[in-house]
Structure formats: C-alpha cells, structure tokens
Design a protein around this motif. Structure first.
Motif, PDB file in Angstrom:
ATOM      1  N   MET A  27      28.410  53.434  37.538  1.00 52.84           N
ATOM      2  CA  MET A  27      29.389  53.046  36.629  1.00 52.84           C
ATOM      3  C   MET A  27      29.328  51.545  36.018  1.00 52.84           C
ATOM      4  SD  MET A  27      32.832  54.774  38.158  1.00 52.84           S
ATOM      5  CE  MET A  27      33.023  56.447  38.665  1.00 52.84           C
ATOM      6  N   ILE A  28      28.993  50.715  36.953  1.00 57.99           N
ATOM      7  CA  ILE A  28      29.192  49.104  36.627  1.00 57.99           C
ATOM      8  C   ILE A  28      27.929  49.141  35.599  1.00 57.99           C
ATOM      9  CG2 ILE A  28      28.878  47.041  37.427  1.00 57.99           C
ATOM     10  CD1 ILE A  28      30.430  47.989  39.800  1.00 57.99           C
ATOM     11  N   SER A  32      26.353  51.011  33.976  1.00 54.31           N
ATOM     12  CA  SER A  32      26.453  51.833  32.497  1.00 54.31           C
ATOM     13  C   SER A  32      27.505  51.037  31.589  1.00 54.31           C
ATOM     14  CB  SER A  32      27.242  53.242  32.943  1.00 54.31           C
ATOM     15  OG  SER A  32      27.625  53.665  31.712  1.00 54.31           O
ATOM     16  N   GLU A  33      28.293  50.303  32.188  1.00 54.67           N
ATOM     17  CA  GLU A  33      29.379  49.821  31.549  1.00 54.67           C
ATOM     18  C   GLU A  33      28.617  48.223  30.973  1.00 54.67           C
ATOM     19  OE1 GLU A  33      32.168  50.629  30.416  1.00 54.67           O
ATOM     20  OE2 GLU A  33      32.898  52.008  31.594  1.00 54.67           O
ATOM     21  N   ILE A  34      27.779  47.830  31.916  1.00 53.02           N
ATOM     22  CA  ILE A  34      27.377  46.465  31.599  1.00 53.02           C
ATOM     23  C   ILE A  34      26.192  46.694  30.556  1.00 53.02           C
ATOM     24  CG2 ILE A  34      25.236  44.794  32.004  1.00 53.02           C
ATOM     25  CD1 ILE A  34      26.951  44.717  34.738  1.00 53.02           C
ATOM     26  N   TRP A  36      26.342  49.024  28.287  1.00 53.37           N
ATOM     27  CA  TRP A  36      27.343  49.440  27.115  1.00 53.37           C
ATOM     28  C   TRP A  36      28.063  48.264  26.407  1.00 53.37           C
ATOM     29  CZ3 TRP A  36      27.935  51.785  22.878  1.00 53.37           C
ATOM     30  CH2 TRP A  36      29.265  52.104  22.309  1.00 53.37           C
ATOM     31  N   GLY A  37      28.751  47.366  27.396  1.00 53.98           N
ATOM     32  CA  GLY A  37      29.427  46.162  26.965  1.00 53.98           C
ATOM     33  C   GLY A  37      28.457  45.245  26.312  1.00 53.98           C
ATOM     34  N   CYS A  38      27.213  45.073  26.782  1.00 55.62           N
ATOM     35  CA  CYS A  38      26.259  44.273  26.147  1.00 55.62           C
ATOM     36  C   CYS A  38      25.779  44.659  24.659  1.00 55.62           C
ATOM     37  CB  CYS A  38      25.172  43.816  26.929  1.00 55.62           C
ATOM     38  SG  CYS A  38      25.545  42.756  28.360  1.00 55.62           S
ATOM     39  N   LEU A  42      27.549  46.468  22.685  1.00 59.39           N
ATOM     40  CA  LEU A  42      28.930  46.094  21.931  1.00 59.39           C
ATOM     41  C   LEU A  42      29.063  44.587  21.571  1.00 59.39           C
ATOM     42  CD1 LEU A  42      31.712  48.531  23.604  1.00 59.39           C
ATOM     43  CD2 LEU A  42      30.973  48.682  21.258  1.00 59.39           C
ATOM     44  N   GLY A  43      28.795  43.984  22.510  1.00 64.42           N
ATOM     45  CA  GLY A  43      28.855  42.467  22.358  1.00 64.42           C
ATOM     46  C   GLY A  43      27.990  41.841  21.636  1.00 64.42           C
ATOM     47  N   ILE A  50      21.899  38.505  24.192  1.00 65.02           N
ATOM     48  CA  ILE A  50      22.947  39.732  24.685  1.00 65.02           C
ATOM     49  C   ILE A  50      22.327  41.183  24.635  1.00 65.02           C
ATOM     50  CG2 ILE A  50      25.229  40.599  24.310  1.00 65.02           C
ATOM     51  CD1 ILE A  50      26.264  38.203  23.500  1.00 65.02           C
ATOM     52  N   ALA A  68      19.566  41.141  27.270  1.00 63.31           N
ATOM     53  CA  ALA A  68      20.135  40.744  28.941  1.00 63.31           C
ATOM     54  C   ALA A  68      20.876  42.213  29.573  1.00 63.31           C
ATOM     55  CB  ALA A  68      21.181  39.765  28.780  1.00 63.31           C
ATOM     56  N   GLY A  69      21.576  42.813  28.580  1.00 65.78           N
ATOM     57  CA  GLY A  69      22.111  44.027  28.848  1.00 65.78           C
ATOM     58  C   GLY A  69      21.346  44.930  29.299  1.00 65.78           C
ATOM     59  N   TYR A 108      18.005  44.700  30.015  1.00 65.87           N
ATOM     60  CA  TYR A 108      17.586  44.610  31.271  1.00 65.87           C
ATOM     61  C   TYR A 108      18.102  44.862  32.768  1.00 65.87           C
ATOM     62  CZ  TYR A 108      15.010  41.177  34.687  1.00 65.87           C
ATOM     63  OH  TYR A 108      14.331  40.902  35.569  1.00 65.87           O
ATOM     64  N   HIS A 109      19.337  44.601  32.641  1.00 65.33           N
ATOM     65  CA  HIS A 109      19.923  44.916  33.940  1.00 65.33           C
ATOM     66  C   HIS A 109      20.154  46.607  34.081  1.00 65.33           C
ATOM     67  CE1 HIS A 109      23.252  44.807  37.045  1.00 65.33           C
ATOM     68  NE2 HIS A 109      23.401  45.805  36.578  1.00 65.33           N
ATOM     69  N   GLY A 124      28.227  38.599  27.108  1.00 68.28           N
ATOM     70  CA  GLY A 124      28.195  40.033  26.469  1.00 68.28           C
ATOM     71  C   GLY A 124      29.276  40.830  26.501  1.00 68.28           C
ATOM     72  N   ILE A 155      34.603  47.677  30.899  1.00 69.77           N
ATOM     73  CA  ILE A 155      33.562  46.312  30.471  1.00 69.77           C
ATOM     74  C   ILE A 155      34.136  45.133  31.176  1.00 69.77           C
ATOM     75  CG2 ILE A 155      32.655  45.413  28.560  1.00 69.77           C
ATOM     76  CD1 ILE A 155      32.751  48.168  27.191  1.00 69.77           C
TER      77      ILE A 155
END
Lengths: 478, 478, 478, 478
Positions: free
Chosen positions: A329-330, A332-334, A336-338, A340-341, A360, A363-364, A366-367, B337, B360
């Motif tokens: 989950m984390i 996935s959120e990273i 997705w969050g990046c 969006l960012g 951004i 980086a997102g 990559y993770h 991000g 997020i």
C-alpha cells in the motif's frame, strides 16, 4: 467521427498488408491468426470502452483540435486538469486491467519539441504534427511508438558503432521525403497498429545528426518487417489458468526499416540533434508520470491479490502478512502521490501542453518499480509454495484426480476450492510465467530503467541551491 | 495589527509569569536567561521575517478572519492553494533553517473538528475557536501544541491506568469553566509562547470521555508548571562549532497541569470522545503533510552538506558519493512529491478548510523519515571519521596548535582549512551531538512515528476495491 | 555396492509401478514419458557424477554405516568437517547446476529425533532408521521428503480442520504396522524416487498426536497417488532457448495417501507429538544451512550472468552496473559466510551428528533469499528490455528473418550475435518463464519462508542475556 | 611478567612526558587531568580484567613468544582457534562494554607483511617486529595504531598533494634510524598509551615510496604533538545520565610527527611500497572481522535496550516492536555469522598466523554497520520522543520538580520511574549525544567505510569462475 467501434478497427486492419513474421512463419491474415488473438482482444476492448456507457466517461474526450470526441489514445492533454484526469484513468483502469496504453505521451512530447524547433529553426514540423494528430483523431487510429534502437555496443554513440544502422537513421533525402534505415526494438503491438511513430531514443551529438529523426509511417510501408513474438499468454484457451494473460498481453516486435521512404508531411524532426536534449527533457517526466501511475496501479493488483489469498488461506489477520500488504500500500501511494505531485508541479509549455515535474515523477517511479519486484516475492510467500507446485488445470478437469484436488486444495471454510485455484492460477500467471516475466520487465525496463530515474533526478534536482543554504548556515563566504 | 515585531514579542513575554524550572533552578526572567537564549533568537527570527522585505512574502498573509495581515503562525489555510503555499514556504525555509513551526495545523484540525461537533451536538465550540483564532491573529500571539500525554503503560487506555492523570483530563466543571489535571509531553518552547493549546492525543472510547478535552490557556495560568530542558545547542557562544544549534533549537518541557482552571470560552471539546476519530482523521494528514515537507527539506540540507564536504575533500565526482547524494535527492523528492500530491488530492471540509490525502501524506513521510536516519550515517561516511575525532575549536583558537590544524586539516586546493572546519563542525552538529539526536527524534518521533504512518495507510487505503478488481480478473463470483 | 550407475537407476524405476497422473493422463512408463525427460536427465546426472572422475570426489563418500562408498544423497554427515564438505559441494555445484539435492538433511534430522525419542520413551525408532539408512546406502536409492501438508485453513491446528485429512495422519494401527491418510504437498520428483520419506511439518500439540508420524514407503505402495505437473522447462527440444530449464527441473506432485499401510519397520515416529519441537529445532538449522548455501550459489549464477551480459552490451565497466553486481556478490558472501558460521558454531548431538547454529543459518538465508528476488529485477535492468521482447528462436532459425536478427542483436565487437542470444535466452529462462517462477518460489518458499526465518531467530537469539547486559550498564538492579 | 595491574599502568604513564594539548591547554599531568578521567577508567578496566577471576579467562593468554601469560592486547593469535577465541571475547565483551580494543590486529597484519618483505627483500623487519612484540608482551604495554593520514585532497596520491606531509613520510634516514614527518588522524587514546605504532593507510605506487613506512615510537618521542579532544562523555560526574559515556570513551587525537627520529630497531617497513597491497590484503579481513564482531555486539546492546524499554512502556508484545527487535537480531547474527565464517575460511600465512576470508568478513560488516545506524532510529521510535525531550537529571534531583517527574514518567506497573529514567538516559546517551555520534562514526567510518567493504568484496570475489559457469550452462564456447 473520432470514435470507432472494434469492428471498424478490425476491418481497418484487414486493409493493411504489413510484412510480419512470427514463430517462424509469415502471417498473411493477422486478424485471423491465433498468435494475435490475445492482443486483438485487448485492442478491441479499448475501442469498446470508448463506446460503452460507464467506461466512455474515461475513454472518450472532446478534442478542441477537431471539435469532436476522440479516444483516450489520441487525445492531447493541454492543461494540468487534463493530465490529472489522464493519470486518474490509468490509475483506476490499470488496477483492473494492467494497462491503459499511454502511447499518446510520445506525441505530446513531440508536440512540444516540434514547437521548439520551429521557433528556433523556422521549420514546419509542428504544423505537420498537428495535421497528423488530427488525422489520428478523426480516424481513431492506433500507432506504436518506436523509440528504442538496437544500440549494439552501448558504450558507443550511434555514429561510432561498427554498423551505422544500429540506431535508426536517415540515409537519404529528396524533395519528396526521406529514406530511413535501421530498426526499433520493443515496438509493442506494432503489427496491429495503423502507424509506427518513431523518434530518437536519447541525447545526440552533432556527429549523430542523421540519427535525429522523427516520423510516422503506415505499418505496411514498403521496407518494414516485423519480427514478432506472441503475447506471453497461452495459445490455447484455458478454463482456469492464466486468467490475466489469456486476455491481456502484447505481441512484441523487432521492427526493421530497410530503406523505408517517409514523405515530408510525416517527418517531424530531421537532423536537429541539438533538440534531443529538450525531447528527452519532455519525454522523461511524461513517461515516468505514466509509468509511476501504472506501477502504482499494478501494485494495487498485487496488494488485492495478497489480501485475498491470505484470507482464503485463513491467515488474513496474521500480522506479518498485514505488514507486507501495508508495504505494498505504501509503495502504491508513493507512486501515485508522486504522480499527482508531478502534475501539480507541472509547468505550461508555450506549445500549449503541461510538462510535469521531472524529479518528482522520476523519484516516485524509482521507488515504486523497485519495490514491485520485491512484492512479487512477497506474494509467493503469502500464497505459499503451491504457486509453482500446484497441479495444472488438466488434473482438475480429469475426473480421476479432481476429487483429490477438491479435497486437498481446500482453504478456509466458506471458500470453494475452485475459487482458491482460480486465484492461485492468477498468482502463477503474475509471478511464475512468461507473463510474470513481462510484468518484471515492464516494471524495470519500460520507459527507461531505474538507473535512468536516478540520472534524471540528479540532473534536475537543484543541488546548488542546497549548497548555498548550507554555506549560509555555516557562515562560509563564497 | 496582526503582525508584531520581535521587540514587541519579547516585551509581551516579560509580562507573563509562568512557573518554569530548568537545570535545577526556577527561572524568573526568561528573556534574560542563558537557557532560553537560542530559543528566543529563533522565535524572534520568525517575527522579524514577517516584517522583512524578501521574507514577508512568505511569512505574512492577509487573513479574511480579521481582514488584516497576519503571520505564518496564525494564518488559517482555507483552500488548496493556501495549503500548497504553506508547504512551499516550509520546503524552502526548512532547507535553510530546519524549522518553520507548523503549529497552526493543530488549530486547523480543531477548526474542522469543532465544526463537526457543533453540527451534531448543537454545541458552540467552533465559534469559540474562531474567536480564539482571531485573538491570536490580532495580537500575533504564539501557542504551543499540547498533544502527547505521558501515557504510562502504553497498552492501557487512559481510564485504565493505575494513575488516572497519566493522560490529561477534566476533573471538574462548573458554570465558569473546567478544571483539568495531568500533563502534556514534548511541549516544545512552551515557556516562550503565550498559550498552550491542548487536545487529545489519540482515539478515545466512551470510558475515557473525561480525556476528550481541548482548550487553550495562557502559559502563566495558575497550576501550570514547566519542567524544562535547554535547547540542545551550547550555552556559551562558539565561533566555529555548532553553527546550527547555536541559533536553532527548542527548549523542551513536561508541562504539568495541576488542577488548572479553563474558562468555557477557551474550551473547544469537553467529553465528546466519539469525535476523537475525526480529530485524528484530520490531524494525521495535516501533520504528516508538514512533517513530510519538513523531512524533505532537511534531507536537502543533508544533500547539500554531503555534496559540499565531498567537494572540499576532493572527491565530489566519486561515483559512490554521487550515488549516495542521489539517494538523498530521491528521498527528498518523494517526501516533497507526496506532500504536493496529498494537497492535490485534498478534499474541502464543510468548515472551510482543505483536508489533505491521508494515505499519500503518510506514505511520503514514512519513506522520507526512515531514509533520513540512514542519510546521517551516509554523511559520516562521506565526511570521514574526522566528524568525531577532529579537534575542538579551542585547539584551533590556540596559537600553539593552530598551525598544525591549518596544515593537516587542509582539503582540496582552493578551499581554506577554516571553511572546511566550519563545514565539519556543522556535520558534527547535525550528526554527533545533542542537536543531532534531536534531528533523529524529530524525523522519527515527531508528528507520530513511522508505525503510525503504516497504521494510517492501512486504514485509509481502499483495499476492498483492489480485492474486487482481482476477483473480476479471476472470474471469481462474490 | 553403495554407488550405482544411471542405467541401473533407470532400470530400477522400470520395476516400480506408481500411480501417477500428469497433464490429464495416467502414466504407465515414466522412464519413456516426455513429461519426465528433463527430470530424469537431472536425476541421472547425479548418479553419473558419483562415478565420474573429477566429480566423484564430491559425489561419493565412504560411509562408516556400511563401510562402503555411498553417494552424496545417502551419506550421513557425522561431524563439522563432513557438514562443511557437504555445503562446500552445494556451493560449488549449485553455482553451475542450480541444485545438488539436499534431501539427506531430512534423514539426518530424524536421525537425531529418533535418538531422542528412544532415549526418553524406550522405543526403537532409531535402530529402524539406521536400518533404513543402510538399505538406502547399499542400494543407492532415492527418496523424496514429504514434509508439507495441505493445511487447509492455516489458522487452525491439524485436528481442528473441517477435514481431518488436511494434514497427514495415522488412522489405524495393528501389530503389522500403521495406516495413514492424507497428502503431502511439494513432493518434488516423487515419481522418479524409490521412497517417500514423510515427517510432520510443524509443531504439534497433544490433540494432534495422530499427526505426529514419520515413515518411509516405496512410491508404488498401495493407496498412493501422485498428481504431478511437468518440470517448468519446454517439452520439445530447443536449440538456443531455455538452456537451464531444458536440463534442470523437477516434476512436482501432490502426493495423496489414501489409507496407505506402512509396516512398523519403516515407522520412525508415531504419536510422540511432544518431540515435534525437537524435530523442528533440528530441521530448521539443517534446511536453512542448505538453502542459504544454495541461494548464495544461485546468486553467484545471477552475478556471473549480469557481468557477462553487461560485457556483451559494452557496459561492463559502467559504475551503476558494477554496483549492482557488487550487491549480488555481497549477498552471496553473506549467505555463504553465515552457512560457514552456522557450521562453525554447530554442536554435536548425542546421536552422532552436528546440529548447526539455528539463528545464524536462519539470518543468513533470510538476507540472501530476499535479495535474490531483487536481483532478478536487477538482471532485467542490466540485460535490458530484450529479455521479454526478443524474437523466439524460431525466428532466428528462419532464413527469412535470421539476417536481420544477426544484424540488430549484435552486441559489442568481438561477441557473436548467437552467443549474445544464448545468454539472453538464459536470462529469459531465469527471469521470465515458468522456470524463473520456480527460482523465485524456491528462494522464497522452499525450506520455510522468510517469515519462518524471523520466527526462528526470534526464538533462538538470547535476548535475556542482552537485557541483563543493558541493566548492568544502566545500573538497574533486578 | 606479561600481566600488569592498573596501578602499575598508571604509574608507568606518570613516567612519560608526551606533548599533549586539550581544550586549549597543554596537559602536564595526564593521570590527574579531568579530561582523561573516563579514558583512564576504561584503560584500567582492561588491566583489571586480566587479573580478575571470571574475566582473566578471556583477558589473559599464554604466549609462546615469551612463554608467559600476556594480556588480550598483546597476544598474537596464531591459529583459527585463537582467532575464534579472540572474536568470541569481543562478541561477549562488547555487548556489555562497547569495546575490547582490537589494536593487536595491526601488529598481526605487520607480522605477516614483514615476513613477506624479508622473504623477498632479505630485510630483517620481521625479527625486529618479533622483538618489539615480545617487549610489549613482557611489559604489558599499550600502543595506539596510527593508520589514517590526513590525506588532503582525497583524489590525489600522497606524493601528488600540494603539501607532501599530508601523508606521513620518511624525510631522512641515517645509520641510526629514520626521520619522519606528517601526522596520523583518529589516533584514539594515544596520550594514554606507551607507543604509537604507525603503518601506511592504503595502496601506494612507486612514486609514493617514502610513504611506505611502518614503525613504533614511544609517545613522548621528541617532535610528537597530540592535539586531543576529550572523550564524548560528561566532564562532571552524573548520577543517572550518561551511564555509558561516563565510563567508556576515547580521547581522540591528531598526532603530529614533526621530524621525529625512529631508530632502525623499531622500523618495520621503509620504502617497500609494493608490499602495501599485501598489507592492505591482510589488514582488510582482520579489521573487518573485528569490526563485524564489534558491530554485532553493539547491535546486541541496541536490541536488549529496545526490548527493555518496550517492556517498561508496556508494549513489549506489540508486533511492530517485536519485528524491529527481530531485525536487530538478524543483523547481529549476520555480523556474527560472517565473522565466524571468515575465521572458518581463513588460510594460514607462512609467518604463522591465520588470514581470515576477505570477502566474507567485509560482506558481513557491510550489512551490519549500515543497519546499525537504522537501529538507532528504531530505538528512538520504540522509546518514544522522550529521548530528547525528557528532563535532565538536575530536575529529577530538584525536590521542587521530582514529584511531578516521578508521577508523569512512570511506565508500566512494577517498574520504578527511576529505573525507566535510567534506561531512557542510556538511550539518550547512545542516540542523542556526542557519544551517540561516536557510535555512528564507529559503525560507519572506523576500520574503513562501507564503500571500502564493497571494493574489497568486488576485488576478492571470484567473478571469472561464475562467468565460466554461466557460459557452460549457455553452451557458449570461450
């Protein structure tokens, strides 16, 4: 009419005569070939969705370019909201179908690049690209991006290779157009598209200017050969196994250009090597934005699968399993969050499209992509060793053995053995099959590698500003 | 007049008579105490910035609540753009000053919570909070958030503790107000604030309803005692050492409430235990948004420092060092991000403030804060063992030894030994000192722990939707 | 004569009549079945090696039990040196062949357990096991370990399952022997073995005492059914593709015991549930020792492959690639170092065998196996997207397309395209195929999961001693 | 008499007159200086242990060199068992005292190197070193290793530096001895030792042959200056705070050699630059073996502390906390397992000492040291924010505030607040203080950095063999 039906699409393919080889044979009738069945099923699905209530909200868009509705594939996103909608559709759709086809980003990138070239060079690439875009929109056509070159010795520039064709290049031009030679790799689904859209795969120096070429050609243009491999799924119909790869998956090609002629009207870059830096600068955030979104969505699939099989096994509440799912989950959120960012931080290009934040988005992704591979292992752990030792469906369908399988593959109370088998076959499909290999490859290699992400962040992060801050704190004068 | 000067601030402190203990003594004159020097220097800086051209653009805002300019501290962000501006200021400012003080988020959170309570219960908390907010804005006052309770045995609920005071609670009420007993931990800088603003630290059940209390009191209210420790920096002035901790750092307190009376007008929650879930639901994204931004900015400091010392040591281009710095960049971009993404995905609360995306914001912070600790180790590696073996500045200031230090602490050509020493002392300050410990604590424990982030993602991620998707792919009927 | 030839082995199989189903059919002639071709090739290889100069030094050992040379498979290691030699052979051999078959550890574990039971209970299990061992050695027989039960709802104990057969159990006994019912999962290669050797898969309580059963039976004992799936490799011969999986790979089975009779002389545990703790305590270090060694050796294969393809691609010196390969090396050394450390710390069991260190063996494997999965992704990155998009060998063998492939799949100068293809097909085999899935499963699930490793370390690490040390430092009295 | 008492040690120090600066002053009486109190307490402890029943078994050894008992410090380990005993003592002792002083490894390394030089060059270094060793043993003397040079611009070789003294070098020689100039960094505890033992810090080329120098000198040799900083612990006595750093900790020095004369009998290398490769090759496994053991033992301290504070807080059974502690255990076992594995794989050098496995010792340390830094953050998370916000002991000792602290710092039932405070102060000592910084530095920089570990594994791992295996699998001819 910018939206066609899947029947119209198949009909249009029948009118094309590309030169396609697959499994040692030349294919005359792609629409009827078993090797293309899965691929065409998937291509049709996107046409269908653009016509289907409940889906068309996501797959059909009004285009100001032609003042008509057009499909997800051919729609140019011209502002942050458009871009955000695009990734929102990918996020939701890829979590249930693995792929939304993000081809349009290649054209967006060239939209900005041709604008820049014209502005400085007085050329007319941008207008040509606009026309090509409108043509795609009006006819609802499909195109394959030809980006990656074979590359030979990766330590050498295109013009320094022993064989100059190892990157696609212009070998001649005349008043009508250009002649190109070379090949493009990883041209997913090319034989079921209408066009190949080619552009350079990296930064070029002046010595490589013949390699600075972008164009579109119909797939049956003279001189093009597709050396194709089937989608990873099974050729024969399965009843339980391979639930994803029976319906989803691309044929992959080496697309060879053997002295192919391209008329000027479809040429969008020809020799302007110095603009490959901009091209890469636009490509990078676009492709990482999509890939980050996509990997986040595929991580959602893994998370959902892990949670479901844990439940079927009776261990849905085990803390170590919940932990692993929380890791998914984390990540996935990273991702997705990046994404969006990156959209939130995008800047508007004068050609009228937003360019997302490079650092951004890289980086997102990559993770998220590195963790994706780990999650395949975690899914094995949660599902158990049966993923690779369970009987094939042939045994389940055999009366002589079915009873034993029903008895011994039972999970927790309330779950039928058949449902548990279906899910385990899906896990096998994702983690222990050619399709699984494709998921890894797609996470790691598609749209640039993790290392490329690092390079992009390194290039675009404002390190000098941070160093200035540190000097100020330390009272170090410059 | 919503913006005051630092002189006015210090003057206002002189008018307060809080009960403060530090280093075994009771302090009468906080403004003149050596133990508060660093802390006050930092507090004044924020007042100065709100008045200073070049900074006031970031530290002064027009407030619709009082139709005046107010400071960064007291400004309520009422839409996405306001929230985005807030984190943009934190991102930039914390990268040069470590902290921007994100106290206002506590009030924002209660802004929404009081609105919800009033709507359901017909109470008047929201109006009271508005009045308190306006008062803060008009007088440009400072407040300390009292959130964390001592907690005693963490496996027991507040009402189940051996000592019922281990969480702050209401022990009596009357027509004038309430009497509270207990303590709040980690009340950073409390003795140099004007108010303590208290609220519950976690989810409460009905049995704990006396613990569902939020209020504001002046720091010199009767019954309050501050058991204080100095900021981590040095008490005596340094010329080279401790460049950050000589100017930055909070005193920390255990704030004891010994039967403290709070008039109703300053009570914002009293017994509504069932709203602690909402409170936590608003608190979580706000605090993680700020902390994610902050940790990203502090990572920028580490990255800049690492790059500079590598350059001073002559190894700025070493690939393993560039790799480590790239890791820092990536983590910084992920933190930033996701903060941007959380704002971009925020939803507007009916009370008129945006609530950022919980998952997020928690995911981004989770990643960034764990890596931050690793980066402190990487910074040691890049700087070298001298971080903890280098001479103190006393040796550098001693003529008998200075020449040897000048000679043997020289880095690469063109860099003075003194500059290199300054930078190394800064690294020592950040990674091998009490201040360094505070940076770790701040990354790991402030605003909830990494484990809290995991719990929040787990709670808020839509796992059921992902499971439904998987069932559809597998053709599993529900 | 404790060493047989592969011809003798095949001949012996022809004399057995097991009840085997595979791909929906019942198999009469295993030796002649295409589904067993790969598996038998591999089984024969180990017989050949025991006879082959240059290999027999590693695969034949003098056994004090029968005073003859016996094979790697059937040799009991009775001291540290023997154990160290065993893992040294695995380390070297698995790095070129993926597997050495570590079945003997199951018998070693029961060697110690039966000794313990007899000592306390006055039973005669140990003598029976010795006899069985000598029989295996004299005839050079093969056996499959049946450990894992189907398990049903993993949150319930064997006796609490809805279906009591979900763990293998004793349903009856008489003066001749016992009757067992149930099944064993993951019984790799069972149909090409001579015996199934069963033992419990976990800790049992008194209520589960019928499940505390260990025994050996010939594979064609009445009532046994093997529901088998083919090895992951291709059924038809390949010329370039699948170089590993064409030669290596197990058939996997669900082995069903439908009221199978086992004579007392082959029963090694029957009802002594309280000794399952010891059994697990011996099993754990043995199996993790082997698996840690194996995973280290397979990591060596990945490292060698990565280095070779990087060289073929012309980027063998790229720092990010060298970094990734160094990560592989480090993980390999950790796996191997901990295996050596576990042997070095082993203690001699009174039955005459060494028990390796539980915590160290589990910790080393834990690290190595998780990284192994990541390395598959890294290998994709280093090799490039071609791993899943390259043409099949059918295209390379087709004259019409071979020239293009020769031209466009060329790597660096001096490397033939065919060699590069061979290597890429191997990478495909390891990372994007059913065989690749088996490698992941083997790393993650075989011999207990990573979570099991954590549990074992937690159980065996002397935490109390560390706490005592801390109290002493802090001057805390107990 | 190879074992002295601590009184004899202190007496011997009084007879030396080193040139020592600390905190801006020159120190005449080291034994009486407050700046050396902690350091001397620790040095004396090791002398005491060598005389104390219950400890002397670990700290006194019979030496064949002088046929007497000698101390842990001066004992040469001549076989695997001796080496294993050495690390076993470190593992146990460092888990209760942080350090065992592994200085002897420097002499072991030169033991082998001098042997090699003499063999090839006909020199007499080995005999001189033997004599020096016997002298140390007979008198039970202490020595400080001077390895690291100041290094200036790390991208340049010693002879290419702007200032040739930035690495220690021979500036003159005559029939009596040599004259050296330069400095050594990180010479821990040098002013309380009897000798400085110097050797080169890295690989040297021919141009740097003046830097290839190893020797021993008394600390009060003419021309030596110690620029010293105090141990990280407090100067004044604490009653609760700093329980470790009040008793443990080194003074650190820059040791300057200003034209220091060394007689030939104490010179062990002089110009033999080509043997620095061997020197490094011996140094690396020895120092990593000790450091891996040490880091494992310090991880044990962290694990014990984490478990204890979790218990005091009432959350000893929380699964996320147990998980974190299990991570610590695993890392500790990996460090320890690889140390044991490296000894187990050691090879006997012809000079009569074992050389541990380079790759394994480096790999184990690499893992363990990086995780150690993360664990400091985890310890913060488990202990909570109080680590940096809790009152100082001055408040606890103040009657006016003690009652509140007693009340509000109470943990779970049955644990006194004072014990909890003691433990929290210890955590502060380890993670939020100068001593904590030293622990990080020691984990990351002492005995080479993580990057050095990577380089060593890369150099020593047999990659060619793995590549050969892969070619064989793929049927690629060489």
């Amino acid at each position: 009419m910018g939206i066609k039906t899947s029947e119209q699409y198949l009909e249009s393919l029948r009118g094309l005569k590309p030169n396609v080889y697959i499994m040692g044979e030349q294919v005359e009738d792609i629409v009827g070939s078993k090797y293309f069945e899965i691929t065409l099923k998937e291509m049709c699905k996107w046409y269908d969705w653009a016509n289907e209530p409940g889906e068309k909200e996501d797959f059909a868009y009004w285009s100001p370019l032609i003042n008509e509705d057009v499909s997800f594939w051919t729609h140019l996103r011209q502002d942050k909201d458009g871009l955000r909608k695009m990734i929102a559709v990918m996020k939701e759709n890829n979590a249930r179908h693995f792929c939304s086809m993000c081809m349009v980003i290649g054209l967006s990138v060239m939209w900005a690049t041709t604008y820049d070239i014209d502005l400085e060079k007085g050329t007319h690439y941008h207008e040509r690209l606009q026309n090509f875009f409108k043509h795609l929109q009006r006819e609802d056509l499909r195109y394959c991006l030809g980006v990656m070159d074979p590359k030979g010795d990766r330590s050498l520039a295109p013009s320094a290779q022993a064989d100059p064709d190892l990157h696609l290049r212009v070998v001649d031009k005349n008043s009508e157009g250009i002649i190109v030679n070379g090949a493009k790799m990883h041209t997913s689904n090319a034989p079921v598209m209408h066009y190949i859209f080619a552009c350079p795969s990296g930064l070029l120096k002046e010595a490589d200017k013949d390699y600075a070429v972008s164009f579109a050609v119909p797939i049956d243009a003279k001189g093009i050969t597709f050396i194709t491999r089937p989608a990873p799924g099974p050729l024969e119909k399965k009843s339980l196994e391979s639930p994803a790869s029976s319906n989803i998956g691309f044929v992959e090609c080496l697309t060879v250009f053997d002295n192919v002629f391209v008329p000027w009207e479809n040429v969008f870059m020809c020799g302007e090597w110095e603009f490959t830096e901009k091209l890469v600068g636009y490509f990078s955030p676009y492709v990482r934005l999509c890939k980050g979104t996509c990997t986040s969505a595929r991580t959602d699939i893994i998370a959902g699968t892990a949670a479901l099989i844990a439940d079927y096994n009776g261990v849905g509440k085990a803390s170590h399993i919940r932990n692993k799912i929380t890791d998914m989950m984390i990540s996935s959120e990273i991702g997705w969050g990046c994404a969006l960012g990156a959209v939130s931080n995008s800047v508007q290009h004068p050609s009228g499209i937003p360019i997302p934040d490079v650092s951004i988005s890289n980086a997102g992704l990559y993770h998220c992509r590195l963790r994706f591979v780990e999650f395949l292992g975690m899914l094995h752990e949660i599902a158990g060793g049966v993923v690779t030792t369970m009987p094939t469906e042939a045994e389940y369908l055999n009366e002589a053995t079915r009873t034993y399988i029903e008895k011994y593959f039972k999970g927790r109370k309330g779950i039928s053995t058949e449902d548990r088998l279906k899910l385990l076959y899906f896990i096998q499909d994702m983690t222990a099959s050619r399709f699984g290999g494709y998921l890894v490859a797609s996470a790691i290699c598609a749209g640039g590698t993790p290392e490329t992400n690092r390079v992009e962040v390194q290039r675009n992060y404002n390190l000098l500003e941070k160093i200035r801050n540190v000097k100020a704190i330390c009272n170090i004068k410059e």
